[in-house]
Design an enzyme around this catalytic site. Sequence first.
Site, mmCIF file in Angstrom:
data_model
loop_
_atom_site.group_PDB
_atom_site.id
_atom_site.type_symbol
_atom_site.label_atom_id
_atom_site.label_comp_id
_atom_site.label_asym_id
_atom_site.label_seq_id
_atom_site.Cartn_x
_atom_site.Cartn_y
_atom_site.Cartn_z
ATOM 1 C CE LYS A 157 -2.457 2.282 3.072
ATOM 2 N NZ LYS A 157 -1.806 4.119 1.766
ATOM 3 N N GLY B 257 6.505 4.749 8.551
ATOM 4 C CA GLY B 257 6.336 6.522 8.686
ATOM 5 C C GLY B 257 6.050 6.123 10.278
ATOM 6 C CB SER B 258 4.090 9.466 11.858
ATOM 7 O OG SER B 258 3.360 9.124 11.440
ATOM 8 C CB THR B 259 6.557 7.186 16.346
ATOM 9 O OG1 THR B 259 7.805 7.191 15.914
ATOM 10 C CG2 THR B 259 6.126 6.558 17.608
ATOM 11 C CD GLU B 260 -0.108 11.106 15.349
ATOM 12 O OE1 GLU B 260 0.514 11.144 15.033
ATOM 13 O OE2 GLU B 260 -1.553 10.822 15.365
ATOM 14 N N GLY C 58 2.463 4.521 13.595
ATOM 15 C CA GLY C 58 3.627 3.150 13.971
ATOM 16 C C GLY C 58 2.619 2.184 14.549
ATOM 17 C CD GLU D 135 12.861 3.363 8.798
ATOM 18 O OE1 GLU D 135 12.895 4.505 9.577
ATOM 19 O OE2 GLU D 135 13.260 4.113 7.720
ATOM 20 C CB CYS E 24 12.740 8.863 8.884
ATOM 21 S SG CYS E 24 13.588 6.776 7.894
ATOM 22 C CD GLU F 125 10.496 12.287 12.356
ATOM 23 O OE1 GLU F 125 9.137 11.729 12.084
ATOM 24 O OE2 GLU F 125 11.439 11.854 11.624
HETATM 25 P P1 ADP Z 1 2.674 11.319 7.521
HETATM 26 O O1 ADP Z 1 1.288 11.171 8.980
HETATM 27 O O2 ADP Z 1 4.017 11.620 7.350
HETATM 28 O O3 ADP Z 1 1.508 11.106 6.636
HETATM 29 P P2 ADP Z 1 2.118 8.483 7.562
HETATM 30 O O4 ADP Z 1 3.053 7.598 9.128
HETATM 31 O O5 ADP Z 1 0.028 8.692 8.530
HETATM 32 O O6 ADP Z 1 3.103 9.884 7.704
HETATM 33 O O7 ADP Z 1 2.280 7.451 7.197
HETATM 34 C C1 ADP Z 1 2.610 7.016 6.071
HETATM 35 C C2 ADP Z 1 1.611 5.062 5.758
HETATM 36 O O8 ADP Z 1 0.754 4.702 6.376
HETATM 37 C C3 ADP Z 1 0.966 5.526 4.307
HETATM 38 O O9 ADP Z 1 0.559 4.927 3.365
HETATM 39 C C4 ADP Z 1 0.023 6.152 5.184
HETATM 40 O O10 ADP Z 1 -1.761 5.600 4.350
HETATM 41 C C5 ADP Z 1 -0.346 4.949 5.794
HETATM 42 N N1 ADP Z 1 -0.975 4.816 7.715
HETATM 43 C C6 ADP Z 1 -1.792 6.520 8.109
HETATM 44 N N2 ADP Z 1 -2.440 5.421 9.009
HETATM 45 C C7 ADP Z 1 -2.522 4.520 8.810
HETATM 46 C C8 ADP Z 1 -3.558 3.478 10.473
HETATM 47 N N3 ADP Z 1 -4.434 4.263 10.897
HETATM 48 N N4 ADP Z 1 -3.133 2.708 9.631
HETATM 49 C C9 ADP Z 1 -1.910 1.839 8.388
HETATM 50 N N5 ADP Z 1 -2.081 2.612 7.901
HETATM 51 C C10 ADP Z 1 -2.079 3.933 8.068
#
Ligand code: ADP
Length: 498
Positions: free
Chosen positions: A194, A247-250, A252, A269, A303, A400
Site C-alpha cells: 500500500k 512512517g510516523s511513530t504515531e 506505527g 521504521e 526519517c 519530528e
Molecule cells: P504522515 O503522517 O507523514 O503522512 P503516515 O505515518 O501517516 O505518515 O503514513 C505512512 C503510511 O501509513 C501511509 O501509507 C499511510 O496511508 C499509512 N497509514 C496512515 N494511517 C494508517 C493507519 N491507521 N493504519 C494503517 N496505515 C496507515
Amino acid sequence: MTVSIDVSAEEKKITTHFARPQRLLIGGKWLDAASGETFPVHNPADGGVIAQVAAGAKADVDLAVRAARAAFDGPWSKMTPTQRGKLIWKLGDAIEAHLDELALIETIDNGKLLRMAKMIDVANSAEKMRYCAGWATKLSGDTIDVSLMGTWHSYTLREPVGVVGLVVPWNFPLMMAVTKLAPALAAGCTVILKPAEQTPLSAIRLGELIQELGFPDGVVNIVTGFGETAGAAIAEHPDVDKISFTGSTEVGKIILGAARGNLKRVTLELGGKSPVIVFPDADLPTAIMEAANNIFFNTGQSCAAGSRLFAHRDVFDEVVDGVARFAEKMKIGAGIEPDTDLGPLVSQEQLDRVTGYLQAGQRDGAQVVTGGARVDRAGYFVQPTVLTGTTADMSVRREEIFGPVLCAMSFKDDDLDQIAAEANETSYGLAAYLWTQNVSVAHKMARKLKAGSVRINGGGALDHAIPYGGYKQSGWGRENGREGVEEYTEVKTVMIKL
Ligand code: ADP
C-alpha cells in the site's frame, strides 16, 4: 548531474499515462476499487491534480490477501530460490531501464528534485532489487549440536513468514516500497503493497513492470488508498502474517494495536530527531556542508535527517553561520527544474504542519538565524530554516518536524558522557552523526549514542547492505542487509532422535 531527457515531452507522456483512473493490482488483474471510489493525487509544485487513483478499502484488501495467500501456497513457493532470484534481479534491471521515467514520476508526484530522484530513489531501488535477488539463494538454517540424552540430529529451517502487508510513506515512495518488497520476495513471501495516498504513482508503474516480467499472479498485489481504510484493513487482517511499516511513530503505534488480533509480526521504521555532533577538531567545511545537506535533503522529509545540531562552543558560530549561508544560497523551486536545490513539501497538510512548528518555535522563544516561514508562491514551499536558543521542552526541539528545520545547540566541555546525554535526550533513536578527527572520541561516542545507526565523518546516504532501523520509539526490527531479509522469515527447529 544534468538531466538528460526532454523533461516537458516526458512529463506530458507521464501525465497522459496517468490520465485514466488508476486501478488496483490484485491477483494479476487491474481492478477498480469495490466501492468504485477514486481520490485525486496532486503535484506539490503547483497543487494541480495529476491523477485519479482507486480508493481501495477493506473489501479490496480482502481480495488482495486471498490472491497473495493463493500465490504463497501455490506457484511462488513451488519456484526454486534461483528462479525467484532471477525474477527479482530482472525487476531491478527493469527499474533501471525505466530510470528516467520513474524519476520523473517521483518528481511530479512527490515534488523531489529530479536529479536526486534519478541518482538516489530510482538508482537505489534498482540496486536494492539486485542485492536482494542474491539473498534468495543464500538464506539457510544451521545444524546445531544439542546436549540432550541420546543422539540427535537438530537443525533450523528459515522459512518465509507468509503473506506480508507493506505500508509505505510518501517521502521516498518507490525506494521505500522496494526496501520492503525486495527482501520480502527474496525470502519467499507474497505481498500486499500500500503506497501512501499522497504518492501512489511510482508503485502503480512498478506494478505494471512486475506484470510484464511474468511474476506469478498474486505474488505482488498493490492496493492504493488511505491509511485509515486500506492501511488499517491490512494491519488488522487475520490472514496477513506480517506487516512492515515505515512512517510516523504515531501511526506505527496504531498499526501495532491493529496487529495484535492475530499477533502478526511487525517491523516498524519510524520517526527520528537525529543529532549531528560537531567536535572542534572536525573538518569544518565538510561538516558544515554535510550538516546542511543532512537536514535540507529531500526538503527535510527524511526519517534519518539530522535535525538537532550540537556544535562545540569554540566552533558553534562558524558552524551555524555556515549552515545558514548554505540555506540562503539554496534555490527554491519545482523539483523538475535542473537548478533547483530545495523542492516543495509533499502536501498542503505537510506545509501546514511544518509552518505550525515554525510558528510554535518562534512563539516559544527560539531565534531564527535564517528562514522561519513559508515561501510566498503557489505550491507547498517552505524556507530552509536554522533555529537557535531552543530548550529541551520546545516542540521544535522535541518532535519530528519532517521539514527543512534545524535546531542548533552548543556544548561546552569535553565530557563525552554529557554530550551523549544531551544527544540522547529524545524519544527517538534512529541515527546519529559525528564529526571529529579523533578516532578514540569517535568510537567512544558511537557506543554511547542510543541510535540504530551512527555515521562518522560522512553524509546520510543509506546502503542496502547495512542494517538500518531504530532504537527507542524509532522502531522495531531492521531493514537492509542480512537482518533486513531475515525479518521476512520464521525460524523452525527440527530435531530427530537417531
Ligand atoms: P504522515 O503522517 O507523514 O503522512 P503516515 O505515518 O501517516 O505518515 O503514513 C505512512 C503510511 O501509513 C501511509 O501509507 C499511510 O496511508 C499509512 N497509514 C496512515 N494511517 C494508517 C493507519 N491507521 N493504519 C494503517 N496505515 C496507515
